[in-house]
Design a protein around this motif. Structure first.
Motif, PDB file in Angstrom:
ATOM      1  N   VAL A 123       0.841  -1.194   0.000  1.00 15.24           N
ATOM      2  CA  VAL A 123       0.000   0.000   0.000  1.00 15.24           C
ATOM      3  C   VAL A 123       0.880   1.249   0.000  1.00 15.24           C
ATOM      4  O   VAL A 123       1.572   1.517   0.992  1.00 15.24           O
ATOM      5  CB  VAL A 123      -0.933   0.022   1.223  1.00 15.24           C
ATOM      6  N   PRO A 124       0.908   2.027  -1.094  1.00 14.85           N
ATOM      7  CA  PRO A 124       1.657   3.283  -1.113  1.00 14.85           C
ATOM      8  C   PRO A 124       1.108   4.272  -0.090  1.00 14.85           C
ATOM      9  O   PRO A 124      -0.062   4.203   0.314  1.00 14.85           O
ATOM     10  CB  PRO A 124       1.451   3.794  -2.552  1.00 14.85           C
ATOM     11  N   ASP A 125       1.940   5.230   0.311  1.00 16.14           N
ATOM     12  CA  ASP A 125       1.547   6.179   1.347  1.00 16.14           C
ATOM     13  C   ASP A 125       0.330   7.009   0.952  1.00 16.14           C
ATOM     14  O   ASP A 125      -0.474   7.380   1.803  1.00 16.14           O
ATOM     15  CB  ASP A 125       2.716   7.127   1.669  1.00 16.14           C
ATOM     16  N   ASN A 126       0.195   7.315  -0.338  1.00 14.32           N
ATOM     17  CA  ASN A 126      -0.907   8.186  -0.763  1.00 14.32           C
ATOM     18  C   ASN A 126      -2.131   7.406  -1.237  1.00 14.32           C
ATOM     19  O   ASN A 126      -3.033   7.981  -1.831  1.00 14.32           O
ATOM     20  CB  ASN A 126      -0.443   9.131  -1.874  1.00 14.32           C
ATOM     21  N   GLU A 127      -2.167   6.103  -0.983  1.00 11.88           N
ATOM     22  CA  GLU A 127      -3.303   5.278  -1.404  1.00 11.88           C
ATOM     23  C   GLU A 127      -4.256   5.067  -0.231  1.00 11.88           C
ATOM     24  O   GLU A 127      -3.833   4.735   0.881  1.00 11.88           O
ATOM     25  CB  GLU A 127      -2.798   3.925  -1.910  1.00 11.88           C
ATOM     26  N   GLU A 128      -5.538   5.256  -0.480  1.00 16.45           N
ATOM     27  CA  GLU A 128      -6.559   5.066   0.545  1.00 16.45           C
ATOM     28  C   GLU A 128      -7.095   3.641   0.473  1.00 16.45           C
ATOM     29  O   GLU A 128      -7.357   3.122  -0.607  1.00 16.45           O
ATOM     30  CB  GLU A 128      -7.697   6.067   0.327  1.00 16.45           C
ATOM     31  N   THR A 129      -7.256   2.992   1.627  1.00 12.99           N
ATOM     32  CA  THR A 129      -7.761   1.616   1.670  1.00 12.99           C
ATOM     33  C   THR A 129      -8.840   1.491   2.727  1.00 12.99           C
ATOM     34  O   THR A 129      -9.066   2.386   3.539  1.00 12.99           O
ATOM     35  CB  THR A 129      -6.631   0.619   1.978  1.00 12.99           C
ATOM     36  N   GLY A 130      -9.516   0.325   2.704  1.00 13.25           N
ATOM     37  CA  GLY A 130     -10.560   0.069   3.682  1.00 13.25           C
ATOM     38  C   GLY A 130     -11.887   0.676   3.273  1.00 13.25           C
ATOM     39  O   GLY A 130     -12.111   1.006   2.104  1.00 13.25           O
ATOM     40  N   ASN A 131     -12.788   0.823   4.241  1.00 16.33           N
ATOM     41  CA  ASN A 131     -14.112   1.376   3.980  1.00 16.33           C
ATOM     42  C   ASN A 131     -14.053   2.899   3.888  1.00 16.33           C
ATOM     43  O   ASN A 131     -13.504   3.552   4.775  1.00 16.33           O
ATOM     44  CB  ASN A 131     -15.082   0.968   5.090  1.00 16.33           C
ATOM     45  N   VAL A 132     -14.631   3.433   2.831  1.00 15.36           N
ATOM     46  CA  VAL A 132     -14.668   4.878   2.621  1.00 15.36           C
ATOM     47  C   VAL A 132     -16.122   5.305   2.421  1.00 15.36           C
ATOM     48  O   VAL A 132     -16.771   4.876   1.464  1.00 15.36           O
ATOM     49  CB  VAL A 132     -13.819   5.292   1.399  1.00 15.36           C
ATOM     50  N   TRP A 133     -16.630   6.156   3.324  1.00 17.76           N
ATOM     51  CA  TRP A 133     -17.979   6.695   3.183  1.00 17.76           C
ATOM     52  C   TRP A 133     -17.939   7.990   2.388  1.00 17.76           C
ATOM     53  O   TRP A 133     -17.007   8.780   2.520  1.00 17.76           O
ATOM     54  CB  TRP A 133     -18.581   6.969   4.554  1.00 17.76           C
ATOM     55  N   THR A 134     -18.952   8.204   1.564  1.00 21.16           N
ATOM     56  CA  THR A 134     -18.999   9.419   0.758  1.00 21.16           C
ATOM     57  C   THR A 134     -20.409  10.013   0.757  1.00 21.16           C
ATOM     58  O   THR A 134     -21.399   9.299   0.929  1.00 21.16           O
ATOM     59  CB  THR A 134     -18.599   9.151  -0.708  1.00 21.16           C
ATOM     60  N   PHE A 135     -20.459  11.334   0.562  1.00 19.44           N
ATOM     61  CA  PHE A 135     -21.708  12.012   0.261  1.00 19.44           C
ATOM     62  C   PHE A 135     -21.555  12.616  -1.130  1.00 19.44           C
ATOM     63  O   PHE A 135     -20.572  13.307  -1.404  1.00 19.44           O
ATOM     64  CB  PHE A 135     -22.012  13.103   1.282  1.00 19.44           C
ATOM     65  N   ASN A 136     -22.528  12.330  -2.020  1.00 16.33           N
ATOM     66  CA  ASN A 136     -22.357  12.642  -3.437  1.00 16.33           C
ATOM     67  C   ASN A 136     -23.496  13.517  -3.967  1.00 16.33           C
ATOM     68  O   ASN A 136     -24.503  13.012  -4.448  1.00 16.33           O
ATOM     69  CB  ASN A 136     -22.315  11.338  -4.257  1.00 16.33           C
ATOM     70  N   PRO A 137     -23.364  14.851  -3.924  1.00 12.15           N
ATOM     71  CA  PRO A 137     -24.338  15.709  -4.599  1.00 12.15           C
ATOM     72  C   PRO A 137     -24.096  15.713  -6.104  1.00 12.15           C
ATOM     73  O   PRO A 137     -22.951  15.580  -6.561  1.00 12.15           O
ATOM     74  CB  PRO A 137     -24.066  17.086  -3.994  1.00 12.15           C
ATOM     75  N   GLN A 138     -25.172  15.860  -6.884  1.00 13.04           N
ATOM     76  CA  GLN A 138     -25.059  15.802  -8.347  1.00 13.04           C
ATOM     77  C   GLN A 138     -26.101  16.704  -9.007  1.00 13.04           C
ATOM     78  O   GLN A 138     -27.262  16.739  -8.596  1.00 13.04           O
ATOM     79  CB  GLN A 138     -25.264  14.366  -8.823  1.00 13.04           C
ATOM     80  N   LEU A 139     -25.670  17.426 -10.026  1.00 10.07           N
ATOM     81  CA  LEU A 139     -26.563  18.251 -10.840  1.00 10.07           C
ATOM     82  C   LEU A 139     -26.428  17.813 -12.287  1.00 10.07           C
ATOM     83  O   LEU A 139     -25.310  17.674 -12.797  1.00 10.07           O
ATOM     84  CB  LEU A 139     -26.186  19.725 -10.721  1.00 10.07           C
ATOM     85  N   GLN A 140     -27.573  17.572 -12.960  1.00  6.99           N
ATOM     86  CA  GLN A 140     -27.552  17.086 -14.337  1.00  6.99           C
ATOM     87  C   GLN A 140     -28.636  17.784 -15.141  1.00  6.99           C
ATOM     88  O   GLN A 140     -29.719  18.093 -14.633  1.00  6.99           O
ATOM     89  CB  GLN A 140     -27.775  15.575 -14.367  1.00  6.99           C
ATOM     90  N   GLY A 141     -28.329  18.072 -16.420  1.00  8.14           N
ATOM     91  CA  GLY A 141     -29.320  18.713 -17.272  1.00  8.14           C
ATOM     92  C   GLY A 141     -29.143  18.343 -18.735  1.00  8.14           C
ATOM     93  O   GLY A 141     -28.035  18.024 -19.188  1.00  8.14           O
ATOM     94  N   THR A 142     -30.250  18.341 -19.479  1.00 12.36           N
ATOM     95  CA  THR A 142     -30.216  18.171 -20.931  1.00 12.36           C
ATOM     96  C   THR A 142     -31.023  19.314 -21.551  1.00 12.36           C
ATOM     97  O   THR A 142     -32.040  19.747 -20.992  1.00 12.36           O
ATOM     98  CB  THR A 142     -30.822  16.824 -21.368  1.00 12.36           C
ATOM     99  N   PHE A 143     -30.546  19.786 -22.707  1.00 10.92           N
ATOM    100  CA  PHE A 143     -31.138  20.961 -23.340  1.00 10.92           C
ATOM    101  C   PHE A 143     -31.283  20.714 -24.840  1.00 10.92           C
ATOM    102  O   PHE A 143     -30.293  20.387 -25.521  1.00 10.92           O
ATOM    103  CB  PHE A 143     -30.263  22.192 -23.102  1.00 10.92           C
ATOM    104  N   ALA A 144     -32.498  20.843 -25.361  1.00  8.73           N
ATOM    105  CA  ALA A 144     -32.750  20.665 -26.789  1.00  8.73           C
ATOM    106  C   ALA A 144     -32.433  21.968 -27.513  1.00  8.73           C
ATOM    107  O   ALA A 144     -33.187  22.945 -27.420  1.00  8.73           O
ATOM    108  CB  ALA A 144     -34.191  20.252 -27.017  1.00  8.73           C
TER     109      ALA A 144
END
Length: 237
Positions: A123-144
């Motif tokens: 495992v390199p020093d800058n690599e994250e391992t194990g369980n990782v929790w995230t909160f994921n906001p998202q904005l999406q749009g389509t335009f004709a």
């Protein structure tokens, strides 16, 4: 260090929501697919479902998606070269709200995710391992823009993994039943930055299914570009 991270799940959700948003009186969409490049793979399956009494593309909806990510890269630690191999299964679930008008659709959502990251042989020093929790906001749009030309955009951020995703797409519908277009994708995380550009083709099939195929070049910040190809399948119901 050489590291290839695949397109975020946000793109998958954006595709499914965009396709389903134009459906009449339908309440859900099931999605699945895979993306592959020489140094990574990404497989997913999930569902978006409108709340009772609503229809997909307008009002409140829920989403749940499971995925499996693998990647590999070369690094040097204390004078020794290693090929790092990682796998990261995950799941996320949340809610969103959609707006549909004559010429555009918009969707704002948020989800909570959990991903378990395993790295071998070291495992390199800058690599994250194990369980990782995230909160994921998202904005999406389509335009004709015209009856046959549609633009799409998406932006999301994963708190916990500190990763950002943005997509822009311009599609042409020559017959009204299928589309072909160009897309640009930008990804940024703790120790990577990737630009992707490619071509995407989509076509409705029987019984509410839609198939999408895309491919192009992926250019990481610290290494040579590679090709990628992706297949996605969705079904509205």
């Amino acid at each position: 260090m050489r590291k290839h991270v695949l397109v975020s799940l946000a793109a998958t959700v954006a595709l499914a929501f965009s396709l389903a948003a134009s459906a009449q009186e339908l309440t859900g969409v099931a999605i699945g697919g895979v993306q592959y490049s020489p140094d990574s793979s990404y497989t997913y399956a999930g569902m978006l479902k409108s709340f009772p009494g609503g229809r997909l593309g307008e009002g409140w909806y829920s989403k749940v998606i499971a995925s499996w990510l693998t990647y590999r890269y070369d690094t040097n630690i204390s004078g020794t070269d290693y090929e790092i191999r990682a796998r990261a299964p995950g799941i996320e679930g949340g809610v969103g709200y959609g707006w549909k008008r004559d010429r555009y659709t918009l969707s704002l959502s948020g989800s909570i995710g959990l991903r378990h990251i395993t790295v071998k042989p070291i495992v390199p020093d800058n690599e994250e391992t194990g369980n990782v929790w995230t909160f994921n906001p998202q904005l999406q749009g389509t335009f004709a823009l015209t009856p046959k030309i549609e633009a799409g955009t998406l932006a999301s951020y994963a708190f916990g993994q500190k990763s950002a995703y943005a997509q822009a797409r311009l599609a042409w519908k020559p017959s009204g039943t299928w589309f072909v277009g160009l897309q640009e994708i930008y990804l940024k995380g703790r120790n990577y930055r990737i630009n992707q550009h490619g071509i995407v083709v989509g076509r409705p099939l029987a019984n509410g299914y839609t198939l999408e195929i895309s491919g192009g070049r992926s250019r990481p910040r610290d290494s040579d570009s590679t090709g990628y190809i992706a297949f996605g399948l969705s079904r509205v119901f």
